[in-house]
Enzyme design. Structure first.
Site, PDB file in Angstrom:
ATOM      1  N   ARG A 110      -5.341 -71.642  40.251  1.00  0.00           N
ATOM      2  CA  ARG A 110      -6.391 -71.194  39.322  1.00  0.00           C
ATOM      3  C   ARG A 110      -6.618 -69.733  39.619  1.00  0.00           C
ATOM      4  NH1 ARG A 110     -12.081 -73.980  37.681  1.00  0.00           N
ATOM      5  NH2 ARG A 110     -10.571 -75.102  36.416  1.00  0.00           N
ATOM      6  N   HIS A 137      -6.121 -73.011  29.679  1.00  0.00           N
ATOM      7  CA  HIS A 137      -6.491 -74.131  30.565  1.00  0.00           C
ATOM      8  C   HIS A 137      -5.745 -75.382  30.082  1.00  0.00           C
ATOM      9  CE1 HIS A 137      -8.590 -76.336  33.494  1.00  0.00           C
ATOM     10  NE2 HIS A 137      -9.830 -76.292  33.047  1.00  0.00           N
ATOM     11  N   GLN A 140      -6.692 -79.081  31.099  1.00  0.00           N
ATOM     12  CA  GLN A 140      -7.891 -79.560  30.418  1.00  0.00           C
ATOM     13  C   GLN A 140      -7.537 -80.192  29.078  1.00  0.00           C
ATOM     14  OE1 GLN A 140     -11.265 -79.333  31.535  1.00  0.00           O
ATOM     15  NE2 GLN A 140     -11.492 -80.772  29.840  1.00  0.00           N
ATOM     16  N   ASP A 228     -17.687 -74.718  24.681  1.00  0.00           N
ATOM     17  CA  ASP A 228     -17.545 -74.373  26.102  1.00  0.00           C
ATOM     18  C   ASP A 228     -18.555 -73.268  26.416  1.00  0.00           C
ATOM     19  OD1 ASP A 228     -16.576 -74.138  28.710  1.00  0.00           O
ATOM     20  OD2 ASP A 228     -14.813 -72.954  28.145  1.00  0.00           O
ATOM     21  N   CYS A 266     -15.491 -79.231  28.198  1.00  0.00           N
ATOM     22  CA  CYS A 266     -14.710 -79.348  29.431  1.00  0.00           C
ATOM     23  C   CYS A 266     -15.590 -79.399  30.672  1.00  0.00           C
ATOM     24  CB  CYS A 266     -13.719 -78.198  29.530  1.00  0.00           C
ATOM     25  SG  CYS A 266     -14.490 -76.575  29.632  1.00  0.00           S
ATOM     26  N   ARG A 294      -9.363 -85.951  33.478  1.00  0.00           N
ATOM     27  CA  ARG A 294      -8.632 -84.889  34.174  1.00  0.00           C
ATOM     28  C   ARG A 294      -7.741 -85.517  35.239  1.00  0.00           C
ATOM     29  NH1 ARG A 294     -10.455 -79.737  34.355  1.00  0.00           N
ATOM     30  NH2 ARG A 294      -8.411 -79.411  35.312  1.00  0.00           N
TER      31      ARG A 294
END
Ligand code: CP
Ligand code: NVA
Length: 307
Positions: A110, A137, A140, A228, A266, A294
């Site tokens: 990440r 991402h 996700q 988000d 998310c 996830r």
């Protein structure tokens, strides 16, 4: 990339590969039959394998779900903060990738800049997985498609509305819309819209991705409404709250969507900003199923990368 199975972005993989990863993830999820969370799957497909995870940014879900995923697959994970590694004080991503490739079977990172991820990919001899960058991402989105389909059936042909910042997660929704063949309407303020480049990519690929600037219009008849955070990790708030206020997902936006539409996010969420508490804590919200998935989706990704 020489045959190594990296998981970098959904646009870099074929739709049928992504579909096979999700099928595998769903099968593994079903196969657990309520086993304790730390218990390995009966066939331990990644026994003896180790995943190294590097975090330049904070994480709750990604960190935990990858770690538990490796345990359930019969392998192990090692979580490291970039600040504690030499990469945090200037060792290059290329040297780091070469060194890690001698110790572990896969790397998840990440990071802020996607250039750092690309440098890892170019120099690692083991699979590299994108655990979020400023630009995307993808893990996700694998969980999100899995979750959507559990609730609403095949996503192909369905309508998903994104209302909010045209950020890293929104970009992965664009990739997903093309690869999984659904309509995506992006309601974003002009200055925070996804780039023309990614919208052009979607058009060239024959995707149904549309940019609009009104949340309720974008949500009309949608099967899912997604949003988000207004301020992503590493960003400054600046004028974002003012620009994004009209794109808050509230009961009026949800009322424009289909009566049985789902709300997705998310996480982490900011109640009263991108979504009202009434919506995210209401009956249409499936955010905790997304969070759980996830784990399952990443088991599919890890099994594919290290097959
Ligand atoms: N959704 C997500 O990636 O959460 P974390 O930042 O907690 O990993
Ligand atoms: N867009 C958010 C997603 C967090 C999982 C961020 O980058 O901070």
């Amino acid at each position: 990339m020489g045959g190594v199975r990296h998981f970098i972005d959904l646009d870099r993989l074929e739709g049928r590969t992504l579909r096979s990863i999700l099928d595998k993830a769903a099968a593994m999820k079903r196969g657990r039959n309520g086993a304790p969370k730390g218990a390995p799957d009966h066939d331990k497909p990644l026994a003896g394998r180790v995943l190294a995870m590097i975090f330049e940014k904070a994480s709750t879900r990604t960190r935990l779900s990858f770690d538990i995923a490796m345990r359930q697959l019969g392998g192990e994970g090692i979580v490291m903060n970039a600040a504690d590694l030499q990469i945090g004080r200037g060792e290059s991503a290329s040297d780091t990738a070469k060194v890690l490739s001698r110790y572990v079977d896969a790397i998840m990172i990440r990071t802020h800049k996607s250039a750092m991820l690309e440098e890892m990919v170019a120099n690692a001899t083991v699979p590299v997985i994108n655990g979020l960058t400023d630009d995307s991402h993808p893990c996700q989105l694998m969980a999100d498609v899995l979750t959507f389909e559990e609730k609403k059936g095949p996503i192909a042909g369905k309508v998903v509305t994104w209302s909010g910042d045209g950020n890293n997660v929104a970009r992965s929704w664009v990739h997903a819309a093309v690869r999984f063949d659904f309509e995506l309407r992006l309601a974003c303020p002009e200055p925070l819209s996804p780039s023309a480049e990614i919208l052009d990519w979607a058009r060239r690929e024959g995707g149904r991705v549309r940019l609009v600037h009104d949340a309720r219009a974008a949500a009309a008849g949608a099967d899912a409404v997604v949003t988000d955070a207004w301020v992503s990790m590493g960003q400054k708030a600046g004028d974002r709250h003012n620009l994004l206020k009209p794109f808050q997902v509230d009961r009026h936006v949800m009322a424009a969507a289909k009566p049985d539409a789902v709300f997705m996010h998310c996480l982490p969420a900011h109640r009263g900003e991108e979504v009202t508490a009434e919506v995210i804590d209401g009956p249409q919200s499936i955010v905790f199923d997304e969070a759980e998935n996830r784990l399952h989706a990443q088991k599919g990704i890890l099994a594919w990368c290290m097959a």
